[in-house]
Motif scaffolding. Structure first.
Motif, PDB file in Angstrom:
ATOM      1  N   UNK A 148     -36.332   2.539  98.583  1.00 53.86           N
ATOM      2  CA  UNK A 148     -35.244   1.645  98.199  1.00 53.86           C
ATOM      3  C   UNK A 148     -35.111   0.471  99.153  1.00 53.86           C
ATOM      4  N   UNK A 149     -35.312   0.732 100.441  1.00 59.84           N
ATOM      5  CA  UNK A 149     -35.282  -0.347 101.441  1.00 59.84           C
ATOM      6  C   UNK A 149     -36.364  -1.375 101.161  1.00 59.84           C
ATOM      7  N   UNK A 150     -37.541  -0.897 100.804  1.00 64.98           N
ATOM      8  CA  UNK A 150     -38.663  -1.796 100.523  1.00 64.98           C
ATOM      9  C   UNK A 150     -38.331  -2.739  99.375  1.00 64.98           C
ATOM     10  N   UNK A 151     -37.741  -2.218  98.317  1.00 67.85           N
ATOM     11  CA  UNK A 151     -37.377  -3.036  97.157  1.00 67.85           C
ATOM     12  C   UNK A 151     -36.260  -4.020  97.519  1.00 67.85           C
ATOM     13  N   UNK A 152     -35.295  -3.567  98.303  1.00 73.81           N
ATOM     14  CA  UNK A 152     -34.176  -4.428  98.697  1.00 73.81           C
ATOM     15  C   UNK A 152     -34.676  -5.618  99.509  1.00 73.81           C
ATOM     16  N   UNK A 153     -35.546  -5.350 100.490  1.00 77.91           N
ATOM     17  CA  UNK A 153     -36.050  -6.419 101.352  1.00 77.91           C
ATOM     18  C   UNK A 153     -36.844  -7.443 100.552  1.00 77.91           C
ATOM     19  N   UNK A 154     -37.599  -6.982  99.573  1.00 83.05           N
ATOM     20  CA  UNK A 154     -38.388  -7.901  98.752  1.00 83.05           C
ATOM     21  C   UNK A 154     -37.497  -8.841  97.951  1.00 83.05           C
ATOM     22  N   UNK A 155     -36.365  -8.339  97.494  1.00 81.27           N
ATOM     23  CA  UNK A 155     -35.456  -9.155  96.684  1.00 81.27           C
ATOM     24  C   UNK A 155     -34.605 -10.104  97.520  1.00 81.27           C
ATOM     25  N   UNK A 156     -34.531  -9.861  98.828  1.00 79.97           N
ATOM     26  CA  UNK A 156     -33.705 -10.705  99.702  1.00 79.97           C
ATOM     27  C   UNK A 156     -34.564 -11.319 100.815  1.00 79.97           C
ATOM     28  N   UNK A 157     -35.712 -11.823 100.440  1.00 81.48           N
ATOM     29  CA  UNK A 157     -36.612 -12.498 101.368  1.00 81.48           C
ATOM     30  C   UNK A 157     -35.976 -13.821 101.808  1.00 81.48           C
ATOM     31  N   UNK A 158     -35.872 -14.036 103.110  1.00 82.57           N
ATOM     32  CA  UNK A 158     -35.172 -15.206 103.629  1.00 82.57           C
ATOM     33  C   UNK A 158     -35.834 -16.519 103.178  1.00 82.57           C
ATOM     34  N   UNK A 159     -37.142 -16.531 103.032  1.00 82.60           N
ATOM     35  CA  UNK A 159     -37.821 -17.753 102.603  1.00 82.60           C
ATOM     36  C   UNK A 159     -37.377 -18.158 101.201  1.00 82.60           C
ATOM     37  N   UNK A 160     -37.245 -17.176 100.334  1.00 86.44           N
ATOM     38  CA  UNK A 160     -36.791 -17.444  98.968  1.00 86.44           C
ATOM     39  C   UNK A 160     -35.358 -17.969  98.982  1.00 86.44           C
ATOM     40  N   UNK A 161     -34.522 -17.369  99.806  1.00 83.08           N
ATOM     41  CA  UNK A 161     -33.111 -17.769  99.882  1.00 83.08           C
ATOM     42  C   UNK A 161     -32.969 -19.170 100.481  1.00 83.08           C
ATOM     43  N   UNK A 162     -33.832 -19.523 101.443  1.00 83.20           N
ATOM     44  CA  UNK A 162     -33.790 -20.872 102.026  1.00 83.20           C
ATOM     45  C   UNK A 162     -34.118 -21.925 100.961  1.00 83.20           C
ATOM     46  N   UNK A 163     -35.091 -21.636 100.115  1.00 87.01           N
ATOM     47  CA  UNK A 163     -35.432 -22.571  99.033  1.00 87.01           C
ATOM     48  C   UNK A 163     -34.291 -22.668  98.026  1.00 87.01           C
ATOM     49  N   UNK A 168     -37.763  -0.720 106.624  1.00 83.20           N
ATOM     50  CA  UNK A 168     -37.723   0.553 105.879  1.00 83.20           C
ATOM     51  C   UNK A 168     -37.052   1.659 106.689  1.00 83.20           C
ATOM     52  N   UNK A 169     -35.931   1.312 107.329  1.00 84.73           N
ATOM     53  CA  UNK A 169     -35.115   2.302 108.035  1.00 84.73           C
ATOM     54  C   UNK A 169     -33.927   2.643 107.127  1.00 84.73           C
ATOM     55  N   UNK A 170     -33.848   3.852 106.596  1.00 82.56           N
ATOM     56  CA  UNK A 170     -32.722   4.212 105.729  1.00 82.56           C
ATOM     57  C   UNK A 170     -31.378   3.936 106.395  1.00 82.56           C
ATOM     58  N   UNK A 171     -30.427   3.498 105.598  1.00 82.13           N
ATOM     59  CA  UNK A 171     -29.152   3.001 106.107  1.00 82.13           C
ATOM     60  C   UNK A 171     -28.042   4.011 105.873  1.00 82.13           C
ATOM     61  N   UNK A 172     -27.243   4.229 106.902  1.00 87.03           N
ATOM     62  CA  UNK A 172     -26.005   5.003 106.788  1.00 87.03           C
ATOM     63  C   UNK A 172     -24.872   4.014 106.995  1.00 87.03           C
ATOM     64  N   UNK A 173     -24.087   3.774 105.932  1.00 84.14           N
ATOM     65  CA  UNK A 173     -23.155   2.649 105.983  1.00 84.14           C
ATOM     66  C   UNK A 173     -21.724   3.044 105.690  1.00 84.14           C
ATOM     67  N   UNK A 174     -20.816   2.552 106.549  1.00 79.34           N
ATOM     68  CA  UNK A 174     -19.396   2.729 106.358  1.00 79.34           C
ATOM     69  C   UNK A 174     -18.735   1.416 105.998  1.00 79.34           C
ATOM     70  N   UNK A 175     -19.171   0.826 104.910  1.00 75.51           N
ATOM     71  CA  UNK A 175     -18.579  -0.406 104.388  1.00 75.51           C
ATOM     72  C   UNK A 175     -18.492  -0.242 102.877  1.00 75.51           C
ATOM     73  N   UNK A 176     -17.316  -0.458 102.324  1.00 80.55           N
ATOM     74  CA  UNK A 176     -17.149  -0.310 100.888  1.00 80.55           C
ATOM     75  C   UNK A 176     -17.283  -1.671 100.196  1.00 80.55           C
TER      76      UNK A 176
END
Length: 408
Positions: A378-393, A326-334
């Motif tokens: 927003x970070x909390x919701x993002x992390x929940x949707x990209x849980x590595x365990x779910x992606x491994x399955x 839950x660290x807000x992101x400052x991103x320079x990637x389009x």
């Protein structure tokens, strides 16, 4: 199922390819599959073998149930072209030779680097075992983007080999939707392409209280800490970040923490001295298990790449780990990465290599407490949707499909 996984990077290395492969393989072992990883002696990014390891022809260990076979390779630091190519090619050869002796039902080879895929393809052909190509980077497209090599016959040859790999693989697993779209445009591959994005190990990356002792140790108590934790490479354009830090030097609340290693580190340290920066701290890399301590003291997580159309299709894995804490992101990637951040409201995005845009978005994030808290949610919701365990399955389902196709 018995899975043979070829990868140039694996723990104790801490870069994104090593982390993704390890966390997926660990989950597959828990699911009852037998996983063998062929890799080299850990040495990324400095090209120096980690303490406790030797660059031998063959050595084995078991990590969390994963059989790890380490083979000899020509070791070179993560900079320059010729020595790195020799490094890549040598691992391709020795991983192929080691793979001939491993009993397996399916071969998976991951990029970067691309020559690992050539080893997987050759093993598949020799042993008549299906193989899956995991595409983490559109190589050699990415090396053209960072200006690491000029166009010429070598690049055209690599592109030809790349196409042959896509054609022969039973499945192609890519890490972004943009990668899938690009491959579909380049050939008749749509039927075999699956998307499994990067994610977050939420057991390791979760919200924690800031460690005041660590902040004090680093001289950062009372500061708004803007942190970049990762590879200091050619693609990351961190000289731009140092110039932004110089422009913000009068605003004494801000301090930049840059932690990691890579091809550009010495140049960045030299630039820091030239600019006489007092608001930037460089810190050496730490083991993966300790990274979360340092992420936890950040107020803003910085993610940056140089401005290039190639990177419109890239989703930096740091997004997910920072979001998990839950660290807000400052991103320079389009491109696709920006869409993720904006759709979840997990941070603010600035125009790559645009100092005015960087400063504007930084202020928008740090000067408005309501906006900052919204980004944490927003970070909390993002992390929940990209849980590595779910992606491994999810990835395992695609591997099983590739294996089942063998029987038809």
């Amino acid at each position: 199922m018995r899975i043979l996984f070829l990868t140039d990077n694996f723990p104790p290395e801490v870069n994104a390819p090593a982390t993704r492969t390890y966390e997926h393989a660990r989950e597959w072992v828990k699911m009852g599959h037998e996983v063998t990883v062929i890799t080299c002696a850990p040495n990324f990014p400095r090209g120096k073998v980690f303490q406790g390891y030797k660059n031998r022809w063959h050595q084995e260990e078991t990590i969390d149930g994963i059989r790890v076979i380490r083979v000899w390779s020509f070791i070179a630091p993560n900079r320059g072209i010729v020595k790195r190519l020799i490094d890549f090619i040598s691992f391709s050869v020795t991983s192929f030779l080691a793979g001939l002796r491993v009993k397996t039902d399916l071969i998976v080879a991951t990029s970067p680097q691309f020559f690992t895929a050539l080893s997987g393809r050759a093993l598949s052909w020799i042993r008549r075992i299906p193989w899956v190509m995991e595409v983490r980077d559109l190589w050699p497209e990415s090396i053209k983007a960072v200006g690491a090599a000029k166009l010429g016959p070598f690049i055209r040859y690599f592109e030809w080999e790349e196409f042959r790999c896509y054609k022969s693989a039973r499945k192609i697993i890519v890490v972004t939707d943009s990668f899938r779209d690009q491959l579909v445009r380049r050939g008749n591959f749509a039927h075999k392409i699956e998307v499994v994005k990067n994610g977050c190990n939420r057991d390791l990356f979760h919200p924690v209280p800031k460690e005041s002792e660590l902040l004090q140790q680093l001289g950062l108590l009372g500061k708004t800490v803007i942190g970049y934790i990762g590879t200091l490479g050619m693609a990351h354009k961190l000289d731009f970040i140092l110039r932004c830090a110089k422009a913000l030097e009068a605003e004494t609340k801000y301090h930049f923490l840059i932690m990691g290693d890579g091809a550009k580190k010495e140049e960045l340290l030299q630039l820091k001295e030239e600019l006489q920066l007092t608001n930037v701290t460089f810190h050496p890399p730490v083991p993966k298990q300790q990274v979360s301590r340092y992420v936890g003291i950040l107020d803003v997580a910085l993610i940056n790449l140089r401005r290039s159309d190639t990177f419109l299709s890239v989703i930096p894995s740091k997004i997910f780990e920072n979001a998990g804490m839950e660290i807000p992101i400052l991103m320079g990637v389009q491109g696709e990465a920006q869409k993720i951040i904006e759709s979840y409201g997990a941070g603010r995005c600035f125009i790559p290599e645009n100092e005015e845009s960087f400063i504007k978005e930084l202020h928008a994030l740090t000067d408005n407490p309501a906006e900052y808290e919204k980004c944490k949610e927003g970070c909390q919701k993002l992390a929940a949707d990209f849980d590595r365990k779910v992606l491994a399955r999810q990835m395992m389902e695609h591997l099983l499909q590739a294996y089942e196709l063998r029987k038809r």
